[in-house]
Design an enzyme around this catalytic site. Sequence first.
Site, PDB file in Angstrom:
ATOM      1  N   CYS A  85     -44.890 -84.379  -0.771  1.00 12.04           N
ATOM      2  CA  CYS A  85     -45.929 -83.848  -1.652  1.00 12.04           C
ATOM      3  C   CYS A  85     -45.816 -84.431  -3.046  1.00 12.04           C
ATOM      4  O   CYS A  85     -46.754 -84.388  -3.823  1.00 12.04           O
ATOM      5  CB  CYS A  85     -45.887 -82.325  -1.688  1.00 12.04           C
ATOM      6  SG  CYS A  85     -44.266 -81.681  -2.002  1.00 12.04           S
ATOM      7  N   HIS A 107     -43.580 -83.767  13.802  1.00 14.10           N
ATOM      8  CA  HIS A 107     -43.917 -85.071  13.212  1.00 14.10           C
ATOM      9  C   HIS A 107     -42.740 -85.719  12.486  1.00 14.10           C
ATOM     10  O   HIS A 107     -42.832 -86.853  12.023  1.00 14.10           O
ATOM     11  CB  HIS A 107     -45.161 -84.964  12.317  1.00 14.10           C
ATOM     12  CG  HIS A 107     -44.973 -84.305  10.985  1.00 14.10           C
ATOM     13  ND1 HIS A 107     -44.788 -85.028   9.829  1.00 14.10           N
ATOM     14  CD2 HIS A 107     -44.970 -82.998  10.622  1.00 14.10           C
ATOM     15  CE1 HIS A 107     -44.695 -84.176   8.801  1.00 14.10           C
ATOM     16  NE2 HIS A 107     -44.787 -82.937   9.265  1.00 14.10           N
TER      17      HIS A 107
END
Length: 377
Positions: A328, A202
Amino acid sequence: MSTTKVYLDNAATTPLAPEVAEAMIPVLKQHFGNPSSTHTFGREVRGIVETSRRKIAQLLNVTPGEIIFTSGGTEADNMALRCSVEDLGVRHIITSSIEHHAVLHTAQVVCKEQIRLNLVKLDEKGHVDLAHLEELLQTEEKTLVSLMHANNEVGTLLPLEKVGNLCKQYGAYFHSDTVQTMAHYQFDLANLPVDFVTCSAHKFHGPKGIGFLYLNKNIQLKPFIHGGSQERNRRGGTENVYGIVGLAKALELALTDVEEHQKHVQDLKSYMIDELEKAIPGVEFNGDAKGNSLYTVLNVSFPKHPKSSMLLFQLDLFGIAVSGGSACSSGSNQGSHVLMGLNRDMERPSVRFSFSRYNTKAEVDYAVEKLKQLFLN
Ligand code: PLP
């Protein structure tokens, strides 16, 4: 809210290339067999998996058996570190404070009793101190060096060959997290002194949830995930067939015109550096933006300003997607272990802009214009 949408967070993830989606659709719609089944349905899908593996191996100059499909970069990093300790007798891991948490946290977990963990010194731009690395390598214990090829937050590049040769000289295994560089550079893995590298589709316009660990053929590992005997008995579990097809297609597409993509993206990065320096007094860059740095990543340190505390939020209102560090910690750069590891001034707001071949100069102009608006008014 702005109707304009500018995506400059490609180090977090990238949009799926239309050609990749097209390659995956027949597998999603028709080829549903389990590749481990021995009937026609299964054998047909086994063929699809192995054709994809061969294509990937050919693009990277390795043998198909050296590619182990995983659920992505995190799993591949975990596999390299855990298997080194459990199967290869590694008793000493050398890594750095600015590795991705997939490496850093795994190293902390596996380095319990009788396994030493050392962090190599870095300069203020994130370059590894090679003399210190050599010092740390002078040990009788079986050692694994795990150092990323390009840092995902600031882009600083590791001299892979130099580090690999140093590891060889001292009989250490070498793992490099190449999640941010795979498909962005042409790798000739058979001729690189590396034992393990990792990949995540990805990050280069492939699907999420698929990646691989490259494992040098001289290394034998026991199963990392127990179950079936898939992936030559090293990772049990039915293969993510459409993901594997998407990964192979995305890698092929990226590498077909890799020099053209590099030039396009590097030009955008250099242009943004120039435009920001002209527009915003006091702007600085984290890492080695004008030096040995990944061309897709630009980490900007802005001057302190009353409006700057909500910078990512303000940019989002203008339709500009960026990040304050790794995905994150998107939405905030507080606690970026990379910027802290490099002793950056955490009071200055830092933003990571990361580009892909689909970005344009007009998008950079829009982002700079809005930044100017925020900082100069
Ligand atoms: N390693 C690096 C350097 C990364 O940037 C990332 C993703 O942010 C990963 C590992 C994890 O990859 P994945 O999202 O495929 O688990």
